[in-house]
Write a protein that holds these residues in place. Structure first.
Motif, PDB file in Angstrom:
ATOM      1  N   CYS A  23      32.850 -11.498  -9.762  1.00 18.61           N
ATOM      2  CA  CYS A  23      32.548 -10.076  -9.654  1.00 18.61           C
ATOM      3  C   CYS A  23      33.302  -9.308 -10.739  1.00 18.61           C
ATOM      4  CB  CYS A  23      32.947  -9.565  -8.269  1.00 18.61           C
ATOM      5  SG  CYS A  23      32.538  -7.843  -7.973  1.00 18.61           S
ATOM      6  N   ARG A  79      26.711  -3.680 -17.679  1.00 16.49           N
ATOM      7  CA  ARG A  79      25.958  -4.214 -16.540  1.00 16.49           C
ATOM      8  C   ARG A  79      25.092  -5.397 -16.957  1.00 16.49           C
ATOM      9  NH1 ARG A  79      21.617  -0.591 -13.203  1.00 16.49           N
ATOM     10  NH2 ARG A  79      21.123  -2.076 -11.550  1.00 16.49           N
ATOM     11  N   ALA A  80      24.441  -5.274 -18.115  1.00 13.56           N
ATOM     12  CA  ALA A  80      23.606  -6.370 -18.615  1.00 13.56           C
ATOM     13  C   ALA A  80      24.451  -7.598 -18.946  1.00 13.56           C
ATOM     14  CB  ALA A  80      22.844  -5.911 -19.850  1.00 13.56           C
ATOM     15  N   CYS A  83      25.596  -9.234 -15.539  1.00 11.87           N
ATOM     16  CA  CYS A  83      24.482  -9.928 -14.887  1.00 11.87           C
ATOM     17  C   CYS A  83      24.055 -11.158 -15.680  1.00 11.87           C
ATOM     18  CB  CYS A  83      23.303  -8.973 -14.711  1.00 11.87           C
ATOM     19  SG  CYS A  83      23.642  -7.609 -13.566  1.00 11.87           S
ATOM     20  N   ALA A  86      25.848 -14.257 -14.772  1.00 13.37           N
ATOM     21  CA  ALA A  86      25.658 -14.647 -13.365  1.00 13.37           C
ATOM     22  C   ALA A  86      26.774 -14.131 -12.460  1.00 13.37           C
ATOM     23  CB  ALA A  86      25.542 -16.165 -13.242  1.00 13.37           C
ATOM     24  N   SER A  87      27.383 -13.016 -12.844  1.00 15.58           N
ATOM     25  CA  SER A  87      28.394 -12.378 -12.001  1.00 15.58           C
ATOM     26  C   SER A  87      27.785 -11.147 -11.327  1.00 15.58           C
ATOM     27  CB  SER A  87      29.614 -11.977 -12.835  1.00 15.58           C
ATOM     28  OG  SER A  87      30.303 -13.111 -13.305  1.00 15.58           O
ATOM     29  N   LEU A  88      28.503 -10.619 -10.352  1.00 12.32           N
ATOM     30  CA  LEU A  88      28.061  -9.424  -9.647  1.00 12.32           C
ATOM     31  C   LEU A  88      28.663  -8.201 -10.323  1.00 12.32           C
ATOM     32  CD1 LEU A  88      26.765  -8.016  -7.113  1.00 12.32           C
ATOM     33  CD2 LEU A  88      28.984  -8.324  -6.002  1.00 12.32           C
ATOM     34  N   ALA A  89      27.819  -7.233 -10.687  1.00 11.35           N
ATOM     35  CA  ALA A  89      28.294  -5.971 -11.265  1.00 11.35           C
ATOM     36  C   ALA A  89      28.498  -4.973 -10.132  1.00 11.35           C
ATOM     37  CB  ALA A  89      27.286  -5.440 -12.273  1.00 11.35           C
ATOM     38  N   VAL A 180      19.474  -1.434  -6.426  1.00 11.19           N
ATOM     39  CA  VAL A 180      20.934  -1.370  -6.363  1.00 11.19           C
ATOM     40  C   VAL A 180      21.353  -0.957  -4.952  1.00 11.19           C
ATOM     41  CG1 VAL A 180      23.019  -0.256  -7.255  1.00 11.19           C
ATOM     42  CG2 VAL A 180      21.114  -0.769  -8.800  1.00 11.19           C
ATOM     43  N   CYS A 297      19.135  -7.264  -0.098  1.00 10.92           N
ATOM     44  CA  CYS A 297      18.579  -8.328  -0.935  1.00 10.92           C
ATOM     45  C   CYS A 297      17.507  -9.100  -0.177  1.00 10.92           C
ATOM     46  CB  CYS A 297      19.689  -9.270  -1.390  1.00 10.92           C
ATOM     47  SG  CYS A 297      19.133 -10.590  -2.486  1.00 10.92           S
TER      48      CYS A 297
END
Length: 306
Positions: A23, A79-80, A83, A86-89, A180, A297
């Motif tokens: 994260c 943010r890009a 992501c 493969a982490s959480l923003a 989001v 989600c």
């Protein structure tokens, strides 16, 4: 994650990051972007930032203004990048317009510095608001008559572009569907007021006044935006001999409480925000926030399955 100042967003965000593992946090705070303004903006410590990657903190000198356009571009890039790894923003902060700019990709009108300079020569904010009401009544209704910064910006765009400020984009009154998950931390007013006062006491004990003095001693003067930061503005007035330290702190506390009310009103208008009671421990709140994100989600996945 959104909420009023002193509602506990930083602690809960850190608990989420520790719980999730992969994260990274994007600070959505218009003042934490400034270097050397650490104590008064309540930035995460160097140790916390070493543990969990943070973005949009300490990106510009306090002698420079940092616009919404620059923030939007930098936040979207961060943010890009997050992501893509493969982490959480995790977007965390209480500057509502900055959140909307990133989440809803707002169309932001250009700047007109010469018009802005002329408008700033008018000392009476209510006069400016009346002028805006005549030119763009929709924009005038959407903002506090005392919010000088927003009023000047609306007039700057309206006069400079020849198009009403309220005509840009879908408008802040529109809340389009978003993937989001937005979680808001909510506290009873009395508890929030208590936390605001306690935080100022802690910041002063940590050297807030010395931090402001050091900023004033720098060769380049503070930008208009940085010098208006809550707490800094009042302590600057004290150091310039305009009031006692007790008067400055009391005024800062009063203004911060008012600011918190405005934040609450801003965020309450957004029906997409899931509100949680922030009285619980950060770890408990973190678990609740993660569950809310997982539920959203799953809803999105079910929606696209048919």
């Amino acid at each position: 994650m959104v909420g009023a100042t002193a509602s506990g967003k930083t602690a809960v965000a850190l608990a989420i990051a520790r719980r999730h593992g992969r994260c990274e946090i994007i600070s959505v705070d218009s003042m934490q972007v400034y270097r050397h303004m650490d104590i008064g903006t309540d930035k995460p410590t160097a140790e916390i930032r070493a543990e969990v990657p943070h973005h949009l903190i300490d990106v510009v000198d306090p002698s420079q203004d940092y616009s919404l356009v620059k923030f939007q571009a930098a936040a979207q890039q961060a943010r890009a990048q997050i992501c893509g790894s493969a982490s959480l923003a995790l977007l965390v902060g209480g500057t509502g317009l900055y959140h909307r700019a990133v989440i809803d990709n707002l169309s932001i009108p250009r700047q007109y510095p010469h018009i802005k300079a002329e408008l700033q020569e008018e000392p009476n904010t209510l006069v400016l608001h009346s002028r805006l009401a005549a030119l763009d009544p929709i924009a005038a209704v959407r903002m506090e008559p005392t919010n000088r910064r927003r009023i000047i910006r609306a007039l700057e765009v309206t006069l400079g572009s020849g198009q009403c400020f309220s005509a840009y984009g879908p408008g802040l009154g529109e809340y389009p569907p978003s993937n989001v998950t937005q979680v808001g931390l909510r506290l009873e007013r009395a508890e929030l007021d208590r936390r605001i006062q306690t935080r100022y006491e802690r910041q002063l004990d940590a050297g807030f006044l010395a931090e402001v003095k050091a900023l004033l001693e720098r060769p380049d003067p503070l930008s208009r935006t940085a010098s208006q930061a809550l707490g800094y503005k009042e302590l600057i007035a004290h150091l310039n001999g305009a009031m006692s330290l007790d008067e400055a702190v009391s005024l800062a506390i009063t203004r911060t409480k008012r600011f918190a009310r405005r934040q609450e009103r801003w965020f309450r208008r957004d029906p997409r925000i899931c509100w949680v009671d922030a009285k619980a421990a950060p770890e408990e709140l973190a678990a609740h926030c993660v569950r809310l994100a997982e539920e959203q989600c799953n809803k999105e996945q079910r929606k696209h399955a048919y």
